[in-house]
Design a protein around this motif. Structure first.
Motif, PDB file in Angstrom:
ATOM      1  N   ILE A   1       0.705  -1.102   0.123  1.00  0.00           N
ATOM      2  CA  ILE A   1       0.054  -0.185   0.281  1.00  0.00           C
ATOM      3  C   ILE A   1       0.452   1.376   0.215  1.00  0.00           C
ATOM      4  N   GLY A   2       1.057   1.623  -1.205  1.00  0.00           N
ATOM      5  CA  GLY A   2       1.685   3.160  -1.377  1.00  0.00           C
ATOM      6  C   GLY A   2       2.667   3.072  -1.721  1.00  0.00           C
ATOM      7  N   ALA A   3       2.478   4.016  -3.279  1.00  0.00           N
ATOM      8  CA  ALA A   3       3.260   3.561  -4.667  1.00  0.00           C
ATOM      9  C   ALA A   3       3.685   5.212  -4.957  1.00  0.00           C
ATOM     10  N   GLY A   4       4.685   5.301  -3.195  1.00  0.00           N
ATOM     11  CA  GLY A   4       5.919   6.211  -3.453  1.00  0.00           C
ATOM     12  C   GLY A   4       7.816   6.137  -3.451  1.00  0.00           C
ATOM     13  N   MET A   5       8.398   6.680  -3.506  1.00  0.00           N
ATOM     14  CA  MET A   5       9.689   5.734  -2.990  1.00  0.00           C
ATOM     15  C   MET A   5       9.786   4.145  -1.892  1.00  0.00           C
ATOM     16  N   ILE A   6       8.899   4.707  -0.467  1.00  0.00           N
ATOM     17  CA  ILE A   6       9.092   3.364  -0.333  1.00  0.00           C
ATOM     18  C   ILE A   6       8.727   1.748  -0.825  1.00  0.00           C
ATOM     19  N   GLY A   7       7.164   2.139  -1.299  1.00  0.00           N
ATOM     20  CA  GLY A   7       6.614   1.295  -1.493  1.00  0.00           C
ATOM     21  C   GLY A   7       6.661   0.633  -3.010  1.00  0.00           C
ATOM     22  N   ALA A   8       7.923   1.124  -3.638  1.00  0.00           N
ATOM     23  CA  ALA A   8       8.557   1.012  -5.009  1.00  0.00           C
ATOM     24  C   ALA A   8       9.634  -0.076  -4.786  1.00  0.00           C
ATOM     25  N   ALA A   9      10.832   0.638  -4.042  1.00  0.00           N
ATOM     26  CA  ALA A   9      11.412  -0.138  -3.341  1.00  0.00           C
ATOM     27  C   ALA A   9      11.084  -1.421  -2.533  1.00  0.00           C
ATOM     28  N   CYS A  10      10.395  -1.606  -2.052  1.00  0.00           N
ATOM     29  CA  CYS A  10       9.435  -2.992  -1.278  1.00  0.00           C
ATOM     30  C   CYS A  10       9.551  -3.489  -2.728  1.00  0.00           C
ATOM     31  N   ALA A  11       8.225  -3.697  -3.199  1.00  0.00           N
ATOM     32  CA  ALA A  11       7.852  -4.028  -4.963  1.00  0.00           C
ATOM     33  C   ALA A  11       8.947  -4.735  -5.402  1.00  0.00           C
ATOM     34  N   HIS A  12       9.890  -3.597  -5.621  1.00  0.00           N
ATOM     35  CA  HIS A  12      11.221  -4.341  -6.470  1.00  0.00           C
ATOM     36  C   HIS A  12      11.922  -4.722  -5.765  1.00  0.00           C
ATOM     37  N   ALA A  13      12.004  -5.581  -4.324  1.00  0.00           N
ATOM     38  CA  ALA A  13      13.059  -6.049  -3.692  1.00  0.00           C
ATOM     39  C   ALA A  13      11.912  -7.516  -3.504  1.00  0.00           C
ATOM     40  N   LEU A  14      10.729  -7.311  -3.532  1.00  0.00           N
ATOM     41  CA  LEU A  14       9.661  -8.503  -3.579  1.00  0.00           C
ATOM     42  C   LEU A  14       9.760  -9.420  -4.958  1.00  0.00           C
ATOM     43  N   ALA A  15       9.389  -8.656  -6.002  1.00  0.00           N
ATOM     44  CA  ALA A  15       9.755  -8.967  -7.287  1.00  0.00           C
ATOM     45  C   ALA A  15      10.607  -9.742  -7.174  1.00  0.00           C
TER      46      ALA A  15
END
Length: 387
Positions: free
Chosen positions: A12-26
């Protein structure tokens, strides 16, 4: 029959922290949905300067996280391209106006060196070799070669684009979350998203997202302004700021604080900050604060006094009472992981935060001790009880 969306993780959240979490999870093979009620980088990230700093941090867990993130940012720039992030390893220069301030700065630098920071003392007569346009009356300073900068909106969008290119990440913007429960995220436009885990990367609104699950996280907004000048020829080589900025960052005061901070950008404009105040979500423009920032910038670099300011913007730093982010599982809801409350350091701390979250989701041994960031430390604190 319509297919029920199912993901390993909903971020939840498409800012920098959300983007970094999605990138690492993917990167670890997870199927991820990134959900935001607004557009990509529509919150704090879009109003940030993109600082990747070690210079403003005392030795401790936040500095350790920043040093790890600095290495990860360099790796991301190598993989994705410096231009894709506007990554600039420009370094930082912190200057002291008098001998008392210089002594405090040098003491901090000594402690930082022991923690792995490269901090180079600069005598007064050598400051203008690093910054030729700096005012001539500073007592000395410290040069931090590890400080860097990205363009925050571009960098976050680039990380999300790279994550989506794996085929494992779906981006759902314009989608508000209305309820959270184990195994599902209810939204106002996309129905129910089923998942094994949820990451709260909602920044300043992280407390509101936690409340949707019945959890508590005492995140408060801390407003700040940034001035943007007209495009200029190369004028400022580093991120330059006055030593009292470090004290402002560490302060928990709700009152207005400001200190001179200036830095150039790849596109030419100079960014001028920095102010901090807790005024709730009041977005009104404060002309006195802007005038104060402009005056402090001119004290640092007199050549800025005659430069036009093209615009000013403001944002809300997600503030937690001990100035450390919440990174890890909710104490009562292990399926809900918090990744918010980074205050003004979220851009710099994002890659290491994302890596920690991904490792915790996968049940792996984390690369550093996450205990100092444990959300359980706020179990007895309500936002309205903060000083």
């Amino acid at each position: 029959m319509a297919r029920t969306p199912h993901f390993d993780v909903v971020v939840i959240g498409a800012g920098m922290i959300g983007a970094a979490c999605a990138h690492a999870l993917a990167a670890g093979g997870a199927r991820v949905a990134v959900v935001d009620r607004g557009p990509v980088v529509g919150g704090t990230t879009g109003a940030g300067e993109g600082n990747l700093l070690v210079s403003d941090k005392e030795p401790g867990p936040e500095l350790d996280l920043a040093l790890a993130s600095g290495r990860l940012w360099r790796r991301l720039a190598d993989e994705l391209g410096d231009r894709a992030l506007e990554y600039e390893p420009k370094g930082g220069l912190v200057v002291a106006k008098d001998l008392r301030s210089l002594g405090a700065l040098q003491g901090l630098a000594t402690r930082q060196r022991e923690a792995g920071v490269e901090a180079l003392a600069v005598p007064a007569d050598a400051l203008r070799e690093l910054e030729p346009h700096l005012a001539p009356d500073f007592a000395g300073g410290v040069h931090y070669p590890q400080d860097a900068q990205v363009q925050p909106a571009l960098a976050a969008a680039t990380l999300l684009r790279a994550a989506r290119a794996t085929g494992r990440v779906e981006l759902l913007t314009g989608t508000a979350v209305t309820r959270l429960a184990k195994g599902r995220v209810e939204t106002d436009g996309r129905g129910t998203l089923h998942c094994a885990a949820v990451v709260n990367a909602a920044g300043t609104w992280g407390g509101e997202i936690a409340a949707l699950a019945g959890a508590r996280l005492p995140v408060l907004p801390r407003r700040g302004f940034v001035l943007v000048t007209e495009p200029l020829p190369p004028l400022i080589r580093h991120k330059v700021y006055a030593a009292d900025y470090v004290a402002d960052v560490a302060s928990g005061s709700a009152d207005l604080q400001s200190s001179g901070v200036v830095e150039g950008t790849a596109a030419g404009p100079v960014l001028i900050g920095a102010s901090r105040e807790r005024v709730g979500f009041d977005r009104s423009l404060s002309v006195p604060v802007l005038a104060r920032l402009a005056a402090q910038a001119a004290e640092l670099v007199p050549a800025l006094a005659g430069v036009r300011v093209m615009r000013a913007y403001r944002g809300f730093r997600p503030y937690l009472p001990d100035h450390l982010p919440a990174i890890g599982a909710d104490p009562e809801r292990p399926w809900l992981l918090h990744a918010c409350g980074h205050e003004g350091a979220g851009i710099g701390l994002a890659p290491a935060t994302g890596l920690l979250i991904a490792q915790l989701v996968r049940g792996e041994s984390p690369f550093m001790d996450p205990a100092p960031f444990d959300p359980a430390r706020f179990a007895d604190i309500h936002p309205e009880e903060q000083p």
